[in-house]
Write an enzyme that holds these catalytic residues in place. Sequence first.
Site, PDB file in Angstrom:
ATOM      1  N   ASP A 421      22.054  31.694 -17.225  1.00 22.57           N
ATOM      2  CA  ASP A 421      22.018  30.443 -17.978  1.00 22.57           C
ATOM      3  C   ASP A 421      23.292  29.666 -17.647  1.00 22.57           C
ATOM      4  O   ASP A 421      24.383  30.240 -17.542  1.00 22.57           O
ATOM      5  CB  ASP A 421      21.947  30.757 -19.479  1.00 22.57           C
ATOM      6  CG  ASP A 421      21.823  29.512 -20.325  1.00 22.57           C
ATOM      7  OD1 ASP A 421      20.693  29.140 -20.649  1.00 22.57           O
ATOM      8  OD2 ASP A 421      22.867  28.916 -20.662  1.00 22.57           O
ATOM      9  N   ILE A 422      23.170  28.345 -17.480  1.00 23.50           N
ATOM     10  CA  ILE A 422      24.332  27.506 -17.177  1.00 23.50           C
ATOM     11  C   ILE A 422      25.180  27.353 -18.437  1.00 23.50           C
ATOM     12  O   ILE A 422      24.664  26.976 -19.494  1.00 23.50           O
ATOM     13  CB  ILE A 422      23.902  26.130 -16.652  1.00 23.50           C
ATOM     14  CG1 ILE A 422      23.067  26.295 -15.376  1.00 23.50           C
ATOM     15  CG2 ILE A 422      25.116  25.253 -16.368  1.00 23.50           C
ATOM     16  CD1 ILE A 422      22.510  24.992 -14.849  1.00 23.50           C
ATOM     17  N   GLU A 464      17.610  25.373 -18.666  1.00 25.85           N
ATOM     18  CA  GLU A 464      18.666  25.713 -17.709  1.00 25.85           C
ATOM     19  C   GLU A 464      18.732  27.213 -17.451  1.00 25.85           C
ATOM     20  O   GLU A 464      19.720  27.705 -16.925  1.00 25.85           O
ATOM     21  CB  GLU A 464      20.020  25.196 -18.213  1.00 25.85           C
ATOM     22  CG  GLU A 464      20.564  25.880 -19.456  1.00 25.85           C
ATOM     23  CD  GLU A 464      20.125  25.200 -20.745  1.00 25.85           C
ATOM     24  OE1 GLU A 464      20.837  25.328 -21.739  1.00 25.85           O
ATOM     25  OE2 GLU A 464      19.064  24.541 -20.751  1.00 25.85           O
TER      26      GLU A 464
END
Length: 540
Positions: A421-422, A464
């Site tokens: 995950d960003i 994301e």
Amino acid sequence: MINKDAQSILEYFKSLLNDLRVRAVPPENISDDDTFLEVEQTIKTIRAASAALGNGNLSHDIKGKGYVLGAMKSLQASLRNLTWITKTIASGDFSQRVHFLGDFSDAFNSMAEKLESSIHELEEARSHFEMVFQTIPDATVITKIADGTLMAYNRAFMEATKFSDDDLTVGSFNICDLYIERSQRETFIKKLETDGFVENLEFSFYGKENDKHIGLVSSKIIIIEGIPHTLSVIRDITELKVIEAKLKQSEERHRLLADNAEDVIWTMDLEGRFSYISPSVEKLRGYTVEEVMVQSQEEVLCPESLIHMQEGLARAIRSVQNDLPFQVFRGELEQPCKDGTTVWTEATVSGIYSEDGRFIGMLGVSRDISERKLMEEEIRRLSITDKLTQSFNRLKLDETLEQQFEWSKTNLSSFSIIILDIDHFKLVNDTYGHQVGDRVLIELVAVLNENVRSLDVVGRWGGEEFLIILPDTRLEEATVMAERLRKAVEMNPFTKAGQVTISLGVSAFKTDSSPETIVSRADTALYQAKEKGRNRVAVM
């Protein structure tokens, strides 16, 4: 020590604040005191407001002044606003955001964004299915098994039957009305109930203007909202039947028609030897008629198609030997060309009988479907590709996870997954705008693809979040891979956004009962990585 009256007042106020039923009473000698009455009224107002808010009554009129009552009014207003925003989200409007409830605002907004993303993915999947359904070149319908009610149809069905959208009212049009012979419908249903599918069953049906057609129907049972339906593909072979009848009448007319047809028309005996091939074969495969006439079956068909054709030929031989009607064969076959390439054809093979009913050979028609195969491959690619990042989408990831899970369970081998995950991606969108955010997602996929193996599968899990499937990989190896990806992303200069980091969760197949448990462990590990400060790898 406090006096008895003060103690009574405190007990009374304590009961007002804590007890469902107030049993304590204040001293009589203070019941007319203005200060006491003001405090008593304030506590009672707080008590009533708390009960109303606790029961979900946001319309309760909170009267009075002061810090506590003011805070309760503010909370009531915030809850009203939250209720209104929730209703707008439920109606499909995701433009509203919560900014007035502290940490809860971030959690609520994140939930709303993921919900919006999930709805968008569902709509995209539905759009892909509709596109595939409508581009099937043959007439295709979905009907209820119980009564034949038409539930869906494609354009090819309208073109074949000449019915319009107004004629084909979904839910009231009955496919049974098209059968010329009701017994054919009964045979269809019986075979469907026995085998669960129907393949190339011949039947006769009416078009809109009562014109008669002959078709080959292939069907499979599907369940929609708990109700059995059939997904049926109908190939109109009326023209082929007319051709077949004319060919039986005259060998000259047969050759005249075949020699000038775009499709390759051929006849063959039960041993698989050609007795005739139309000149159009040279345009299709590059070989002359003379060259093809002496080719073996292995030279006419590619290996997998040869097996398919031989199975159909074996069924035909059994039918003829047992004095049964010839089973029409229809299939997609890959054939080698003279220049070393291959061409995909759709072959339809039926029996040729003499006037006295004696079987004399097979009649085949081969049609070039190269363009259709390319279109089908492109449709397949689009259906499993994320539109923004061009990585695999959730549909492909779920499919690959299930396949890898079954393979590992059967062969006692290992595989691992990474969910990443960003970090602070919302901040990227808020600071630079969604176009830059989209660019970050695209560049992230490029970095991931550069650093994984060719056999690994990278896809967008949602928003994301991305998921990587690592076949034949132990947990320790997957952890090393995850750390390599983390460093590669951290070192990559993203356009406009600059430095971007990711958090990663890693898990591996153990003795799991389903792919979901593996994903759940990786998701938990990802959560731990974020809790410990982000830009790190966690293993579960």
